[in-house]
Write an enzyme that holds these catalytic residues in place. Sequence first.
Site, PDB file in Angstrom:
ATOM      1  N   GLY A   1       5.568   3.036   0.390  1.00 51.05           N
ATOM      2  CA  GLY A   1       6.346   3.810  -0.587  1.00 51.05           C
ATOM      3  C   GLY A   1       5.668   3.802  -1.935  1.00 51.05           C
ATOM      4  O   GLY A   1       4.464   3.540  -2.021  1.00 51.05           O
TER       5      GLY A   1
ATOM      6  N   SER B   1       0.842  -1.187   0.000  1.00 49.96           N
ATOM      7  CA  SER B   1       0.000   0.000   0.000  1.00 49.96           C
ATOM      8  C   SER B   1       0.878   1.238   0.000  1.00 49.96           C
ATOM      9  O   SER B   1       2.105   1.150   0.091  1.00 49.96           O
ATOM     10  CB  SER B   1      -0.911   0.009   1.223  1.00 49.96           C
ATOM     11  OG  SER B   1      -0.133   0.297   2.372  1.00 49.96           O
ATOM     12  N   LYS B   2       0.237   2.381  -0.099  1.00 48.00           N
ATOM     13  CA  LYS B   2       0.939   3.668  -0.178  1.00 48.00           C
ATOM     14  C   LYS B   2       2.001   3.809   0.915  1.00 48.00           C
ATOM     15  O   LYS B   2       3.072   4.369   0.688  1.00 48.00           O
ATOM     16  CB  LYS B   2      -0.063   4.819  -0.061  1.00 48.00           C
ATOM     17  CG  LYS B   2      -0.364   5.450  -1.407  1.00 48.00           C
ATOM     18  CD  LYS B   2       0.767   6.390  -1.868  1.00 48.00           C
ATOM     19  CE  LYS B   2       0.697   6.677  -3.352  1.00 48.00           C
ATOM     20  NZ  LYS B   2       1.960   6.737  -4.046  1.00 48.00           N
ATOM     21  N   ARG B   3       1.655   3.284   2.080  1.00 46.36           N
ATOM     22  CA  ARG B   3       2.576   3.501   3.187  1.00 46.36           C
ATOM     23  C   ARG B   3       3.891   2.748   3.014  1.00 46.36           C
ATOM     24  O   ARG B   3       4.878   3.034   3.668  1.00 46.36           O
ATOM     25  CB  ARG B   3       1.827   3.174   4.490  1.00 46.36           C
ATOM     26  CG  ARG B   3       2.243   2.034   5.304  1.00 46.36           C
ATOM     27  CD  ARG B   3       1.204   1.688   6.351  1.00 46.36           C
ATOM     28  NE  ARG B   3       0.752   0.334   6.126  1.00 46.36           N
ATOM     29  CZ  ARG B   3       1.482  -0.738   6.381  1.00 46.36           C
ATOM     30  NH1 ARG B   3       2.676  -0.613   6.904  1.00 46.36           N
ATOM     31  NH2 ARG B   3       1.020  -1.934   6.135  1.00 46.36           N
TER      32      ARG B   3
END
Length: 477
Positions: A249, A245-247
């Site tokens: 990177g 996911s976005k977290r």
Amino acid sequence: MGSSPTPVVTRFAPSPTGFLHIGGARTALFNYLFARHFGGKFLLRIEDTDRERSTQAAIDAIIDGMKWLNLEWDGEITYQFARAERHAEVARQLLAEGKAYYCYATPEELEEMRAKARAEGRPMKYDGRWRDRDPSEAPAGVKPVIRLKAPQTGETTIRDLVQGEVTVSHEQLDDMVLLRADGTPTYMLAVVVDDHDMGVTHVIRGDDHLNNAFRQLALIRALGWPEPVYAHIPLIHGADGAKLSKRHGALGVTEYREMGFLPEAVENYLLRLGWGYGDEEIISRQQAIEWFSIEAVGRSPSRFDMKKLEHLNGHYMREADDARLTALVVPRIESLLERQLSDAERAMLQSNIKELKVRAKTLVELAQSALFFFRTRPIPLDAGAIKLLQPPAPEVLREAYKALADTAEWRTDALEATVRALAERLGVGLGKVAQPLRAALTGSTTSPGIFDVLSGLGREESLGRIEDAISAAASGK
Ligand code: GLU
């Protein structure tokens, strides 16, 4: 090259609701390699039927990402939405053959079914209330959907090339909608019709679609069409094992381009993620085509490891042609400097890139490490450089200035001879001269070989920078 009785046709079928993400790129790569391995075709289909969420920007980003990764597809791109009439025609054909039926269940009735399923803790299943009912009983004013008469007994086993044998009992499948009340096709219908019409023989996609395969097969069988071979590949997870996911990177392939990765490094990385060939780490496109087999893809999710990607990128940067690397890094340097490089500066960069590239893992680092060449005097000094310029460095630099100024030919070998002779005369190791010089000339403590730096910068600029460092040290800066 392997061989297969029918020509292999694969496809990559992204929904253009966002950029080409790293998992999608790997799916595309596997489809590409599988097709090329068998001398078959690799097709691209844009699944743009979700009109709310599909955008032209996303289509452009997907194509851009595919091109950047060199994943050349065969023939024209198929746009799914443009084929809606063909999809509807197939639904009507099934209706005419009695393999599908009109369903007039109202939204309220469906909500009741949903609530009941919720209460009983099971997934919603349409109960087939219009399956055998005569359309003459249709309530007035309700526009029907078309549903597939799915098999109600028995089971389907898929021999998935990655997942192995997976069996689902038909009791778990309901009569899915093929055509909505407004005449638009559902996703399941569109995929099956498009895969058939495009001649797709092997469906290689994320394992989040495995459940769909059973529904799609029910439809394919109702149509009497050839069944594709399935390969559902595991998703990519973050280093912590959680779904990417976005977290974790960057997710978009082109973000990796911006971060300074080379496409061949990203490709090699994605290939090795959950697939292997012996202990081979560095695998060229040609070898990948030769060696690829979908059966060797592991079943468990792979973990994305930035360090490994950086390592591979460092390798491919060292391998990369100097002119190509220079062309890739120039715009980055120009944007950092906020000015254009002259032709002479580009040429100078290219002649020094061999030295620079061995120290950089990405194009971003490469640009950073080359900046000192193009700074205007007095160049900024980092903390490490300031430290290296403490006494007795200014004294050494004064001596170096004189010796260098007397050097007849400003060439790497002559400069090296000068600096070595100086160190000898001063009775110090080479480093005691080279390190202050490096600090003065580059403003930092690491750089290409100091003699290359001197010759790259040229006489006037080198001597000027040494002078600047001496006076900075004198004024205590
Ligand atoms: N459009 C689907 C997706 O982006 C893929 C469908 C398929 O491969 O069958 O997830």
